[in-house]
Design a protein around this motif. Structure first.
Motif, PDB file in Angstrom:
ATOM      1  N   GLN A   1       0.847  -0.900   0.092  1.00 50.12           N
ATOM      2  CA  GLN A   1      -0.369   0.137  -0.108  1.00 50.12           C
ATOM      3  C   GLN A   1       0.767   1.056  -0.047  1.00 50.12           C
ATOM      4  O   GLN A   1       0.926   2.360  -0.597  1.00 50.12           O
ATOM      5  N   ARG A   2       1.710   1.588   1.059  1.00 44.82           N
ATOM      6  CA  ARG A   2       2.854   2.175   0.872  1.00 44.82           C
ATOM      7  C   ARG A   2       3.608   2.390  -0.791  1.00 44.82           C
ATOM      8  O   ARG A   2       3.707   3.826  -1.091  1.00 44.82           O
ATOM      9  N   THR A   3       3.893   1.377  -1.176  1.00 44.70           N
ATOM     10  CA  THR A   3       4.596   1.983  -2.601  1.00 44.70           C
ATOM     11  C   THR A   3       3.752   2.220  -3.490  1.00 44.70           C
ATOM     12  O   THR A   3       4.210   3.022  -4.459  1.00 44.70           O
ATOM     13  N   VAL A   4       2.401   1.966  -3.472  1.00 45.06           N
ATOM     14  CA  VAL A   4       1.192   2.189  -4.620  1.00 45.06           C
ATOM     15  C   VAL A   4       1.335   3.615  -3.989  1.00 45.06           C
ATOM     16  O   VAL A   4       1.353   4.344  -5.014  1.00 45.06           O
ATOM     17  N   LYS A   5       1.280   4.374  -2.742  1.00 46.88           N
ATOM     18  CA  LYS A   5       1.208   5.687  -2.733  1.00 46.88           C
ATOM     19  C   LYS A   5       2.203   6.070  -3.119  1.00 46.88           C
ATOM     20  O   LYS A   5       2.297   8.131  -3.351  1.00 46.88           O
ATOM     21  N   ALA A   6       3.461   5.202  -2.850  1.00 44.97           N
ATOM     22  CA  ALA A   6       4.484   6.067  -3.310  1.00 44.97           C
ATOM     23  C   ALA A   6       4.860   6.581  -4.877  1.00 44.97           C
ATOM     24  O   ALA A   6       5.078   7.686  -5.208  1.00 44.97           O
ATOM     25  N   MET A   7       4.317   5.288  -5.454  1.00 41.90           N
ATOM     26  CA  MET A   7       4.310   5.574  -6.751  1.00 41.90           C
ATOM     27  C   MET A   7       3.826   6.484  -7.578  1.00 41.90           C
ATOM     28  O   MET A   7       3.659   7.301  -8.965  1.00 41.90           O
ATOM     29  N   GLU A   8       1.996   6.706  -6.966  1.00 38.99           N
ATOM     30  CA  GLU A   8       1.860   7.897  -7.368  1.00 38.99           C
ATOM     31  C   GLU A   8       1.990   9.405  -7.297  1.00 38.99           C
ATOM     32  O   GLU A   8       2.116  10.467  -7.961  1.00 38.99           O
ATOM     33  N   ARG A   9       3.107   9.822  -5.715  1.00 36.00           N
ATOM     34  CA  ARG A   9       3.204  10.594  -5.977  1.00 36.00           C
ATOM     35  C   ARG A   9       4.044  10.596  -6.682  1.00 36.00           C
ATOM     36  O   ARG A   9       4.531  12.396  -7.329  1.00 36.00           O
ATOM     37  N   ILE A  10       5.692  10.162  -6.537  1.00 38.02           N
ATOM     38  CA  ILE A  10       6.747  10.191  -7.266  1.00 38.02           C
ATOM     39  C   ILE A  10       6.144  11.137  -9.248  1.00 38.02           C
ATOM     40  O   ILE A  10       6.635  11.411  -9.566  1.00 38.02           O
ATOM     41  N   SER A  11       4.830   9.689  -9.192  1.00 34.41           N
ATOM     42  CA  SER A  11       4.535  10.281 -11.022  1.00 34.41           C
ATOM     43  C   SER A  11       4.442  11.751 -11.445  1.00 34.41           C
ATOM     44  O   SER A  11       4.581  12.124 -12.186  1.00 34.41           O
ATOM     45  N   GLU A  12       3.369  12.044 -10.104  1.00 34.04           N
ATOM     46  CA  GLU A  12       2.768  13.522  -9.578  1.00 34.04           C
ATOM     47  C   GLU A  12       4.059  14.727  -9.464  1.00 34.04           C
ATOM     48  O   GLU A  12       4.346  15.276 -10.792  1.00 34.04           O
ATOM     49  N   ILE A  13       5.179  14.036  -8.868  1.00 38.34           N
ATOM     50  CA  ILE A  13       6.594  14.867  -8.793  1.00 38.34           C
ATOM     51  C   ILE A  13       7.110  15.186 -10.473  1.00 38.34           C
ATOM     52  O   ILE A  13       7.460  16.181 -10.531  1.00 38.34           O
ATOM     53  N   ARG A  14       7.372  13.790 -10.942  1.00 37.56           N
ATOM     54  CA  ARG A  14       8.286  14.281 -12.242  1.00 37.56           C
ATOM     55  C   ARG A  14       7.363  14.672 -13.142  1.00 37.56           C
ATOM     56  O   ARG A  14       7.852  15.102 -14.052  1.00 37.56           O
ATOM     57  N   ALA A  15       6.298  14.729 -13.194  1.00 37.91           N
ATOM     58  CA  ALA A  15       5.201  15.660 -14.486  1.00 37.91           C
ATOM     59  C   ALA A  15       5.112  16.906 -14.163  1.00 37.91           C
ATOM     60  O   ALA A  15       5.491  17.816 -15.412  1.00 37.91           O
ATOM     61  N   ARG A  16       5.389  17.188 -12.580  1.00 34.76           N
ATOM     62  CA  ARG A  16       5.411  18.758 -12.816  1.00 34.76           C
ATOM     63  C   ARG A  16       6.611  19.010 -12.957  1.00 34.76           C
ATOM     64  O   ARG A  16       6.969  20.510 -13.741  1.00 34.76           O
ATOM     65  N   ARG A  17       8.197  18.446 -13.052  1.00 42.84           N
ATOM     66  CA  ARG A  17       8.865  18.863 -13.288  1.00 42.84           C
ATOM     67  C   ARG A  17       9.521  18.554 -14.574  1.00 42.84           C
ATOM     68  O   ARG A  17      10.331  19.409 -15.083  1.00 42.84           O
ATOM     69  N   GLU A  18       8.949  18.182 -14.934  1.00 43.16           N
ATOM     70  CA  GLU A  18       9.109  17.571 -16.281  1.00 43.16           C
ATOM     71  C   GLU A  18       8.486  18.975 -17.080  1.00 43.16           C
ATOM     72  O   GLU A  18       9.083  19.409 -18.098  1.00 43.16           O
ATOM     73  N   ARG A  19       7.197  19.560 -17.283  1.00 43.51           N
ATOM     74  CA  ARG A  19       6.530  20.825 -17.241  1.00 43.51           C
ATOM     75  C   ARG A  19       7.501  22.272 -16.781  1.00 43.51           C
ATOM     76  O   ARG A  19       8.072  22.769 -18.097  1.00 43.51           O
ATOM     77  N   VAL A  20       7.945  21.817 -16.135  1.00 45.67           N
ATOM     78  CA  VAL A  20       9.039  22.829 -15.611  1.00 45.67           C
ATOM     79  C   VAL A  20      10.670  23.182 -16.329  1.00 45.67           C
ATOM     80  O   VAL A  20      11.015  24.500 -16.654  1.00 45.67           O
ATOM     81  N   PHE A  21      10.989  22.081 -16.437  1.00 45.19           N
ATOM     82  CA  PHE A  21      12.074  21.414 -17.266  1.00 45.19           C
ATOM     83  C   PHE A  21      11.686  21.872 -18.986  1.00 45.19           C
ATOM     84  O   PHE A  21      12.594  22.748 -19.604  1.00 45.19           O
ATOM     85  N   TYR A  22      10.311  21.517 -19.684  1.00 44.84           N
ATOM     86  CA  TYR A  22       9.863  22.512 -20.732  1.00 44.84           C
ATOM     87  C   TYR A  22      10.703  23.881 -20.702  1.00 44.84           C
ATOM     88  O   TYR A  22       9.819  24.426 -21.526  1.00 44.84           O
TER      89      TYR A  22
END
Length: 222
Positions: free
Chosen positions: A87-108
């Motif tokens: 359960q903690r791993t699934v929540k961490a995966m969702e949080r990591i995907s959200e952070i990565r998407a935001r950083r990719e927008r800033v990088f773009y």
């Protein structure tokens, strides 16, 4: 369920999809589609094809060094099943995907910053170097000059030369992008320059959702 990456283009190769090629030495290559498989058999270099991840990373178009990318690495360490850990791993995966998407927008946005200004500067330079190819006067201005010359009894060519002399004296380059400058002949024979602004043209249409971006996002993993 393990999602492999395509050996050629870097896209995800889902289970039961794609092609697996096993070489004589025992090494296996996973491809997401037949296009990648054919290019691999033709011995093409992925770094030289613009539609692959290797080319984009080599050209600086995607993030290469970031803490969120470390979680995508393969880990062949067996772990005993634990429901709380899953359960903690699934929540961490969702949080990591959200952070990565935001950083990719800033990088773009950082990568494309100033592109509009560079395009306008290059367009103005092109017009300044090839100004002799542009029409001397607009058709409407010629008609106005002809009517004004008929009223005042002046030669049309002389009035046109006078108008062009006023333009050369001002030494102002025509604007591109957000404004248009045109000459207007007054009833008294003078020439004035009128600037018209276009609405909705500019660089202020960027998203404001990423203004509160915090690069130090906390992530907890087991």
């Amino acid at each position: 369920m393990r999602i492999d990456t395509c050996f050629f283009c870097g896209r995800p190769a889902w289970p039961s999809k794609g092609i697996t090629f096993c070489r004589n030495d025992g090494k296996s290559f996973r491809f997401c589609r037949s296009k990648c498989h054919k290019n691999f058999k033709m011995k093409r270099n992925p770094r030289k094809l613009k539609w692959t991840k290797a080319y984009r990373k080599n050209a600086g178009k995607e993030m290469v060094v970031d803490s969120t990318l470390q979680f995508a690495a393969k880990r062949n360490v067996p772990v005993r099943y634990n429901r709380d850990l899953v359960q903690r791993t699934v929540k961490a995966m969702e949080r990591i995907s959200e952070i990565r998407a935001r950083r990719e927008r800033v990088f773009y946005k950082k990568r494309l910053a100033g592109k509009r200004a560079r395009e306008i500067a290059s367009a103005r330079k092109l017009v300044a170097n090839n100004e002799h190819l542009l029409p001397r006067l607009r058709g409407s201005e010629k008609r106005r000059i002809a009517e004004l010359a008929a009223e005042q009894g002046v030669d049309v060519a002389e009035l046109e030369e006078k108008t062009l002399a006023g333009v050369r004296a001002s030494k102002k380059t025509k604007a591109f992008g957000g404004e248009t400058r045109r000459l207007r002949v007054r009833t008294d024979g003078g020439v004035e320059e009128v600037t018209e602004q276009f609405e909705g043209v500019g660089e202020g249409d960027e998203d404001q959702d990423d203004d509160d971006f915090d690069d130090d996002d906390g992530m907890e993993t087991d």
